[in-house]
Design an enzyme around this catalytic site. Structure first.
Site, mmCIF file in Angstrom:
data_model
loop_
_atom_site.group_PDB
_atom_site.id
_atom_site.type_symbol
_atom_site.label_atom_id
_atom_site.label_comp_id
_atom_site.label_asym_id
_atom_site.label_seq_id
_atom_site.Cartn_x
_atom_site.Cartn_y
_atom_site.Cartn_z
ATOM 1 N N ASP A 1 0.977 -4.034 2.843
ATOM 2 C CA ASP A 1 0.345 -2.970 3.624
ATOM 3 C C ASP A 1 -1.114 -2.795 3.190
ATOM 4 O O ASP A 1 -1.458 -3.116 2.049
ATOM 5 C CB ASP A 1 1.028 -1.613 3.359
ATOM 6 C CG ASP A 1 2.493 -1.633 3.693
ATOM 7 O OD1 ASP A 1 2.913 -2.492 4.478
ATOM 8 O OD2 ASP A 1 3.208 -0.769 3.147
HETATM 9 N N1 URA Z 1 6.952 -2.639 0.731
HETATM 10 C C1 URA Z 1 6.129 -1.762 1.292
HETATM 11 O O1 URA Z 1 6.517 -0.668 1.656
HETATM 12 N N2 URA Z 1 4.841 -2.128 1.456
HETATM 13 C C2 URA Z 1 4.358 -3.311 1.052
HETATM 14 O O2 URA Z 1 3.160 -3.577 1.215
HETATM 15 C C3 URA Z 1 5.238 -4.224 0.472
HETATM 16 C C4 URA Z 1 6.547 -3.870 0.320
#
Ligand code: URA
Length: 233
Positions: free
Chosen positions: A102
């Site tokens: 993310d």
């Molecule tokens: N889980 C999440 O919530 N975000 C990420 O970026 C990776 C794993």
């Protein structure tokens, strides 16, 4: 393959632009002899403006992704490709990220232009674990480790339960979570499912590979030894 195509595939320009570079005598061998567009490819012996070529196809790269960068090729904001050399975005085959993090997650992100390798890394058969360090908004309740390990936890709007995951408690608001699969926003959604909220998230390992001392925002080309390490978790 002709040299002109090889250089275009490495992102040095369109075939037309690369053909012009040949005419300008910018492409030579290691001894400075001018090369021609139709010459056979001898990758290690080539120079562009006197510089050795970027690595050939078969790249595996590790990036320490900072918060604030999107895993996309064309998001209007800052993107992870901004942190790699500009030519790397123009390569064919494409250099793609292996899975995603993310925008608000930092940590270890891999890139490769090797489709078979990408497939092997993400394939459930490889059983590559991913380790995340999370900071939580609320104190742990105490039942989270059991819920995550159960193999029965369902995330909202999903059809199959999560595979068992391993939660290590650092303190009441800091945890290390090891996953064996990768679902959309998985860590954040897992903590939402147990009534908490992830304030900060960082991926520290994929398989046997860690970030070691790679500073945030920097990348490193991975060699054969690192590939073996990746799969030797
Ligand atoms: N889980 C999440 O919530 N975000 C990420 O970026 C990776 C794993």
């Amino acid at each position: 393959m002709k040299l002109v195509k090889h250089l275009a595939n490495l992102g040095y320009g369109s075939r037309k632009q690369v053909a012009l570079m040949f005419r300008e005598g910018r492409i030579t061998d290691a001894q400075g002899e001018v090369m021609y567009a139709d010459d056979p490819v001898d990758h290690d012996n080539l120079r562009v403006d006197g510089e050795p070529l970027d690595p050939p196809q078969g790249l595996l790269i590790m990036l320490h992704k900072p918060v604030g960068y999107t895993c996309s090729t064309k998001d209007p904001g800052r993107i992870v490709y901004d942190l790699l050399p500009p030519r790397y975005r123009l390569r064919s085959p494409l250099l793609s990220s292996v899975g995603r993090l993310d925008r608000d997650t930092s940590g270890l992100l891999l890139f490769t232009d090797d489709g078979a390798l990408l497939h092997r890394i993400v394939s459930p058969k490889s059983k590559l674990s991913k380790v995340y360090e999370a900071t939580l908004a609320n104190d742990l309740r105490g039942d989270e480790a059991q819920a995550f390990a159960s193999g029965t936890l369902m995330l909202e709007s999903e059809q199959t339960p999560l595979l068992p995951a391993d939660l290590e408690i650092v303190d009441s608001r800091h945890v290390r979570l090891t996953l064996h699969e990768g679902r959309y926003h998985q860590v954040r959604r897992m903590f939402a499912a147990v009534g908490n909220h992830v304030e900060a998230l960082h991926r520290s390992r994929i398989g046997g590979l860690g970030l070691e001392n790679l500073p945030s925002g920097e990348w490193r080309l991975l060699d054969e030894a690192a590939r073996t390490e990746l799969f030797n978790a």
